[in-house]
Design a protein around this motif. Structure first.
Motif, PDB file in Angstrom:
ATOM      1  N   ASP A 152       1.373  44.776  46.335  1.00 56.84           N
ATOM      2  CA  ASP A 152       0.346  45.096  47.071  1.00 56.84           C
ATOM      3  C   ASP A 152      -0.786  45.472  46.151  1.00 56.84           C
ATOM      4  OD1 ASP A 152       0.683  47.641  46.408  1.00 56.84           O
ATOM      5  OD2 ASP A 152       0.843  48.359  48.353  1.00 56.84           O
ATOM      6  N   TYR A 153      -0.852  45.205  44.974  1.00 57.22           N
ATOM      7  CA  TYR A 153      -1.843  45.610  44.130  1.00 57.22           C
ATOM      8  C   TYR A 153      -2.173  46.784  43.674  1.00 57.22           C
ATOM      9  CZ  TYR A 153      -2.023  40.505  43.791  1.00 57.22           C
ATOM     10  OH  TYR A 153      -1.706  39.253  43.804  1.00 57.22           O
ATOM     11  N   SER A 154      -1.338  47.883  44.170  1.00 55.89           N
ATOM     12  CA  SER A 154      -1.628  49.509  43.793  1.00 55.89           C
ATOM     13  C   SER A 154      -0.705  49.387  42.704  1.00 55.89           C
ATOM     14  CB  SER A 154      -0.830  50.021  45.078  1.00 55.89           C
ATOM     15  OG  SER A 154       0.416  49.850  45.022  1.00 55.89           O
ATOM     16  N   PHE A 155      -1.073  50.539  42.012  1.00 54.39           N
ATOM     17  CA  PHE A 155      -0.390  50.821  40.824  1.00 54.39           C
ATOM     18  C   PHE A 155      -0.246  52.133  40.497  1.00 54.39           C
ATOM     19  CE2 PHE A 155      -4.891  51.417  39.876  1.00 54.39           C
ATOM     20  CZ  PHE A 155      -4.933  52.187  38.959  1.00 54.39           C
ATOM     21  N   ASP A 156       0.661  52.719  39.753  1.00 57.10           N
ATOM     22  CA  ASP A 156       1.105  53.928  39.281  1.00 57.10           C
ATOM     23  C   ASP A 156       1.229  53.926  37.995  1.00 57.10           C
ATOM     24  OD1 ASP A 156       1.470  56.841  40.005  1.00 57.10           O
ATOM     25  OD2 ASP A 156       3.230  56.518  40.555  1.00 57.10           O
ATOM     26  N   VAL A 157       0.991  55.232  37.323  1.00 62.77           N
ATOM     27  CA  VAL A 157       1.581  55.413  35.861  1.00 62.77           C
ATOM     28  C   VAL A 157       2.416  56.544  35.625  1.00 62.77           C
ATOM     29  CG1 VAL A 157       0.465  56.245  33.712  1.00 62.77           C
ATOM     30  CG2 VAL A 157      -0.962  54.830  35.279  1.00 62.77           C
ATOM     31  N   GLU A 158       3.474  56.315  35.173  1.00 61.18           N
ATOM     32  CA  GLU A 158       4.399  57.138  34.847  1.00 61.18           C
ATOM     33  C   GLU A 158       4.319  57.776  33.176  1.00 61.18           C
ATOM     34  OE1 GLU A 158       9.391  57.552  35.078  1.00 61.18           O
ATOM     35  OE2 GLU A 158       8.433  55.635  35.424  1.00 61.18           O
ATOM     36  N   ASP A 159       4.475  59.123  33.058  1.00 60.25           N
ATOM     37  CA  ASP A 159       4.244  59.708  31.926  1.00 60.25           C
ATOM     38  C   ASP A 159       5.812  60.054  31.291  1.00 60.25           C
ATOM     39  OD1 ASP A 159       3.355  61.216  29.674  1.00 60.25           O
ATOM     40  OD2 ASP A 159       3.513  63.026  31.023  1.00 60.25           O
ATOM     41  N   LEU A 160       6.003  59.685  30.455  1.00 55.42           N
ATOM     42  CA  LEU A 160       7.685  60.056  29.945  1.00 55.42           C
ATOM     43  C   LEU A 160       7.536  60.546  28.365  1.00 55.42           C
ATOM     44  CD1 LEU A 160       9.234  56.294  30.832  1.00 55.42           C
ATOM     45  CD2 LEU A 160       9.464  58.556  31.869  1.00 55.42           C
ATOM     46  N   GLU A 161       8.056  61.803  28.481  1.00 56.83           N
ATOM     47  CA  GLU A 161       7.990  62.608  27.291  1.00 56.83           C
ATOM     48  C   GLU A 161       9.237  61.991  26.476  1.00 56.83           C
ATOM     49  OE1 GLU A 161       7.794  67.171  25.673  1.00 56.83           O
ATOM     50  OE2 GLU A 161       7.865  66.897  27.627  1.00 56.83           O
ATOM     51  N   ILE A 162       9.140  62.070  25.306  1.00 59.35           N
ATOM     52  CA  ILE A 162      10.237  61.730  24.196  1.00 59.35           C
ATOM     53  C   ILE A 162      10.853  62.872  23.930  1.00 59.35           C
ATOM     54  CG2 ILE A 162      10.880  60.515  22.138  1.00 59.35           C
ATOM     55  CD1 ILE A 162       8.276  59.037  22.275  1.00 59.35           C
ATOM     56  N   GLN A 163      12.058  63.086  24.350  1.00 52.12           N
ATOM     57  CA  GLN A 163      12.882  64.192  24.220  1.00 52.12           C
ATOM     58  C   GLN A 163      13.646  64.024  22.666  1.00 52.12           C
ATOM     59  OE1 GLN A 163      12.934  66.848  26.062  1.00 52.12           O
ATOM     60  NE2 GLN A 163      11.598  66.015  27.281  1.00 52.12           N
TER      61      GLN A 163
END
Length: 163
Positions: A152-163
């Protein structure tokens, strides 16, 4: 369909090698992806890049995402585009105004080495600063982000910490 690696764009540092120049705009499944080189602290965005940016923002795309080295605005940091040059600071304000007037859906930058999400001053543009995968000069732990664009052309950003 939205995997940027398919076009050889594993990260922002690679896009100039990919396209043979320091900027590019490309369309993918109705979304416009605009890459802007604003990394020159004393010259800002080149005239050629500015022209491509304004043309791309005039498109009829269902989603417009802009990617650059430095953010033209941050609510809590002075480490923004133009912090080293009054002329570039003026251009940064024009850049931000253009993003707001043309209603860019999202803006992404990475120079600040800190993951944060906030809105432009008029709240029309979602701004994301991306953290760094290195631990040097990084106030947060090493990290990367994943941009997810939906049908639907919405978007999100996921922040991933490198452990």
């Amino acid at each position: 369909g939205w995997d940027s690696r398919e076009k050889g764009l594993d990260n922002m540092a690679n896009f100039s090698e990919f396209c043979g120049r320091s900027h590019q705009a490309f369309e993918k499944e109705g979304g416009e992806f605009i890459l802007v080189d604003n990394s020159d602290l004393y010259k800002g965005i080149s005239e050629e890049n500015w022209q491509e940016l304004t043309t791309a923002l005039d498109s009829d795309a269902k989603l417009r995402l802009v990617f650059a080295h430095k953010t033209p605005f941050h609510p809590d940091s002075a480490h923004i585009m133009g912090s080293d040059s009054p002329a570039v600071a003026k251009q940064a304000q024009e850049f931000l105004n253009l993003l707001e007037v043309k209603k860019a859906d999202g803006f992404f930058s990475g120079d600040i080495h800190f993951f944060a999400r906030f809105n432009s001053p008029d709240s029309s543009v979602r701004i994301t600063t991306i953290g760094a995968v290195a631990s040097e000069r990084n106030f947060q732990g090493p990290r990367f982000s994943i941009l997810k664009v939906y049908d639907d052309y919405s978007f999100d950003v996921e922040d991933l910490e490198i452990q």
